[in-house]
Design an enzyme around this catalytic site. Sequence first.
Site, PDB file in Angstrom:
ATOM      1  N   HIS A  64       0.796  -1.230   0.000  1.00  0.00           N
ATOM      2  CA  HIS A  64       0.000   0.000   0.000  1.00  0.00           C
ATOM      3  C   HIS A  64       0.830   1.282   0.000  1.00  0.00           C
ATOM      4  O   HIS A  64       0.282   2.371  -0.132  1.00  0.00           O
ATOM      5  CB  HIS A  64      -0.957   0.037   1.204  1.00  0.00           C
ATOM      6  CG  HIS A  64      -0.269   0.323   2.509  1.00  0.00           C
ATOM      7  ND1 HIS A  64       0.376  -0.637   3.222  1.00  0.00           N
ATOM      8  CD2 HIS A  64      -0.113   1.478   3.211  1.00  0.00           C
ATOM      9  CE1 HIS A  64       0.884  -0.108   4.319  1.00  0.00           C
ATOM     10  NE2 HIS A  64       0.617   1.186   4.340  1.00  0.00           N
TER      11      HIS A  64
HETATM   12  C1  UD1 Z   1      -1.915   5.712   5.178  1.00  0.00           C
HETATM   13  C2  UD1 Z   1      -0.639   6.274   5.797  1.00  0.00           C
HETATM   14  C3  UD1 Z   1       0.403   5.163   5.886  1.00  0.00           C
HETATM   15  C4  UD1 Z   1      -0.152   3.962   6.636  1.00  0.00           C
HETATM   16  C5  UD1 Z   1      -1.480   3.540   6.045  1.00  0.00           C
HETATM   17  C6  UD1 Z   1      -2.087   2.464   6.896  1.00  0.00           C
HETATM   18  C7  UD1 Z   1      -0.019   8.616   5.385  1.00  0.00           C
HETATM   19  C8  UD1 Z   1       0.862   9.508   4.612  1.00  0.00           C
HETATM   20  N1  UD1 Z   1      -0.067   7.334   4.972  1.00  0.00           N
HETATM   21  O1  UD1 Z   1      -1.591   5.251   3.884  1.00  0.00           O
HETATM   22  O2  UD1 Z   1       1.538   5.639   6.583  1.00  0.00           O
HETATM   23  O3  UD1 Z   1       0.772   2.921   6.518  1.00  0.00           O
HETATM   24  O4  UD1 Z   1      -2.381   4.643   5.988  1.00  0.00           O
HETATM   25  O5  UD1 Z   1      -2.951   1.659   6.198  1.00  0.00           O
HETATM   26  O6  UD1 Z   1      -0.654   9.036   6.323  1.00  0.00           O
HETATM   27  N2  UD1 Z   1      -8.580   5.031   0.224  1.00  0.00           N
HETATM   28  C9  UD1 Z   1      -9.816   4.451   0.103  1.00  0.00           C
HETATM   29  N3  UD1 Z   1     -10.556   4.264   1.239  1.00  0.00           N
HETATM   30  C10 UD1 Z   1     -10.140   4.639   2.476  1.00  0.00           C
HETATM   31  C11 UD1 Z   1      -8.857   5.224   2.589  1.00  0.00           C
HETATM   32  C12 UD1 Z   1      -8.097   5.404   1.462  1.00  0.00           C
HETATM   33  O7  UD1 Z   1     -10.243   4.101  -0.988  1.00  0.00           O
HETATM   34  O8  UD1 Z   1     -10.877   4.419   3.464  1.00  0.00           O
HETATM   35  C13 UD1 Z   1      -7.759   5.209  -0.999  1.00  0.00           C
HETATM   36  C14 UD1 Z   1      -7.896   6.599  -1.607  1.00  0.00           C
HETATM   37  O9  UD1 Z   1      -7.803   6.458  -2.988  1.00  0.00           O
HETATM   38  C15 UD1 Z   1      -6.640   7.303  -1.110  1.00  0.00           C
HETATM   39  C16 UD1 Z   1      -5.627   6.177  -1.034  1.00  0.00           C
HETATM   40  O10 UD1 Z   1      -6.379   5.032  -0.661  1.00  0.00           O
HETATM   41  O11 UD1 Z   1      -6.218   8.338  -1.966  1.00  0.00           O
HETATM   42  C17 UD1 Z   1      -4.531   6.411  -0.031  1.00  0.00           C
HETATM   43  O12 UD1 Z   1      -5.085   6.664   1.282  1.00  0.00           O
HETATM   44  P1  UD1 Z   1      -4.247   7.477   2.357  1.00  0.00           P
HETATM   45  O13 UD1 Z   1      -4.959   7.528   3.649  1.00  0.00           O
HETATM   46  O14 UD1 Z   1      -3.832   8.791   1.782  1.00  0.00           O
HETATM   47  O15 UD1 Z   1      -2.925   6.644   2.477  1.00  0.00           O
HETATM   48  P2  UD1 Z   1      -2.695   5.095   2.803  1.00  0.00           P
HETATM   49  O16 UD1 Z   1      -2.011   4.456   1.649  1.00  0.00           O
HETATM   50  O17 UD1 Z   1      -3.928   4.467   3.319  1.00  0.00           O
HETATM   51  N1  UDP Z   2      -4.021  -5.492   8.483  1.00  0.00           N
HETATM   52  C1  UDP Z   2      -5.345  -5.932   8.470  1.00  0.00           C
HETATM   53  N2  UDP Z   2      -5.891  -6.284   7.275  1.00  0.00           N
HETATM   54  C2  UDP Z   2      -5.217  -6.221   6.090  1.00  0.00           C
HETATM   55  C3  UDP Z   2      -3.864  -5.769   6.123  1.00  0.00           C
HETATM   56  C4  UDP Z   2      -3.301  -5.400   7.330  1.00  0.00           C
HETATM   57  O1  UDP Z   2      -5.975  -6.019   9.531  1.00  0.00           O
HETATM   58  O2  UDP Z   2      -5.776  -6.572   5.042  1.00  0.00           O
HETATM   59  C5  UDP Z   2      -3.427  -5.093   9.774  1.00  0.00           C
HETATM   60  C6  UDP Z   2      -2.154  -5.812  10.119  1.00  0.00           C
HETATM   61  O3  UDP Z   2      -2.429  -6.984  10.876  1.00  0.00           O
HETATM   62  C7  UDP Z   2      -1.403  -4.783  10.945  1.00  0.00           C
HETATM   63  C8  UDP Z   2      -1.884  -3.463  10.402  1.00  0.00           C
HETATM   64  O4  UDP Z   2      -3.075  -3.742   9.664  1.00  0.00           O
HETATM   65  O5  UDP Z   2      -1.772  -4.885  12.314  1.00  0.00           O
HETATM   66  C9  UDP Z   2      -0.856  -2.841   9.508  1.00  0.00           C
HETATM   67  O6  UDP Z   2      -1.417  -1.754   8.887  1.00  0.00           O
HETATM   68  P1  UDP Z   2      -0.938  -1.232   7.457  1.00  0.00           P
HETATM   69  O7  UDP Z   2      -0.160  -2.262   6.756  1.00  0.00           O
HETATM   70  O8  UDP Z   2      -2.145  -0.684   6.786  1.00  0.00           O
HETATM   71  O9  UDP Z   2      -0.047   0.048   7.839  1.00  0.00           O
HETATM   72  P2  UDP Z   2       1.448   0.251   8.347  1.00  0.00           P
HETATM   73  O10 UDP Z   2       1.716  -0.680   9.461  1.00  0.00           O
HETATM   74  O11 UDP Z   2       2.349   0.073   7.170  1.00  0.00           O
HETATM   75  O12 UDP Z   2       1.447   1.677   8.786  1.00  0.00           O
END
Ligand code: UD1
Ligand code: UDP
Length: 353
Positions: free
Chosen positions: A203
């Site tokens: 992601h």
């Molecule tokens: C964010 C965090 C990342 C974290 C991750 C956990 C930042 C910069 N990034 O990344 O550090 O590891 O969350 O999962 O804060 N979207 C949806 N539905 C949602 C949320 C997001 O469709 O409920 C899609 C949208 O297209 C959005 C993209 O995902 O533009 C990215 O979402 P965003 O919250 O900006 O970043 P993550 O990749 O989720």
């Molecule tokens: N996780 C989850 N479902 C998924 C992928 C990840 O519940 O499909 C959980 C995972 O067990 C971990 C957390 O989400 O506890 C990690 O979050 P993510 O990878 O989104 O973010 P990061 O840790 O990189 O910030």
Amino acid sequence: MRILSIVGNRPQFIKSAPLSLALRNRAEEVVLHTGQHYDHELSQVFFDELGLDPPKHRLEAGSGSHAEQTARMLPGIEAAVVEEKPDIVLVYGDTNSTLAGALAASKLRVPVAHVEAGLRSFDRTMPEELNRVLVDRVSSLLFAPSESAVSNLENEGITEGVHDVGDVMLDANLRLAPIARERSQALELAGVEPGGYALVTVHREANTREPALGRIVEGLNALEEPVVFPLHPRTAGAIESLGLQLAGHVHPRPPAGYLDFAALASQARVILTDSGGVQKEAYWYAVPCVSLRENTEWVETVATGWNRLVGTDPAAIAAAAREAGPGSDHPPLYGDGHAADLIADVLCTMEHA
Ligand code: UD1
Ligand code: UDP
């Protein structure tokens, strides 16, 4: 002690669960959800599964550029801080919600406590690295998960208010993973057997665009075992819009809830991921990990030989997955599962200081 906790993303709901429990009966905690994650599978499912109370304050930050998203959170967090008059604002991890919480609170001169302080990948092209550095700089209490995180802070001149407490994610993990394996049907639904598949998550911003995503897909397509691939919505969207083809053995799945993911992760032969949290969980489950990144802030998982950093080269991904095996030894990492209690102790002693 009155605490305002700021959450907004999937891993923060998970991290907040053990701490909210530890604070119950000891402090007054009010929760604000920034709305950075809003899909049911990235947000509400964790409140339901982890038994979290509904947040008192809900913002609708949604998606957007980093500046836009962070900016949309600030007025709502500021208003909540003014209304709730907390003694401390608690933020988790390294996301834009973490930064917004720390910025709004510190501007109002309310002390900030940072859970997961001191982590560094030393890669400032990652939006998360900037968030880590900035949030640590304005925090009064820094809860570090490891000695190396404490050293990173020391190297930046931050020594006051630092507590090496371990990782709250391990607390959640130890409590819930055994239940997950008993109750979850995720393996049956994905059509895989324990020890007979690779689990993949992707992601990171840099990995959900070309050329990285195409290279990762090429690496997965070259594997010779079933691949279970719960897709973050951004990754699902990018695979579709870029027209990338997944081979027949690569099974795209919706994002998993915490229990289903724990069941899938703890019984995988190998995990391939660019997640921070999932690298640690792989270690705790003693499942070898291949990180689809050039660096990591969880350096101990690499030093012990359980995690290999391969980036996005398709041949390197396929080779590392094929060769993945146990590390040299398996020392306890990131605490002993009581980080939340240690954090609650520090927060509640502050009141009487
Ligand atoms: C964010 C965090 C990342 C974290 C991750 C956990 C930042 C910069 N990034 O990344 O550090 O590891 O969350 O999962 O804060 N979207 C949806 N539905 C949602 C949320 C997001 O469709 O409920 C899609 C949208 O297209 C959005 C993209 O995902 O533009 C990215 O979402 P965003 O919250 O900006 O970043 P993550 O990749 O989720
Ligand atoms: N996780 C989850 N479902 C998924 C992928 C990840 O519940 O499909 C959980 C995972 O067990 C971990 C957390 O989400 O506890 C990690 O979050 P993510 O990878 O989104 O973010 P990061 O840790 O990189 O910030």
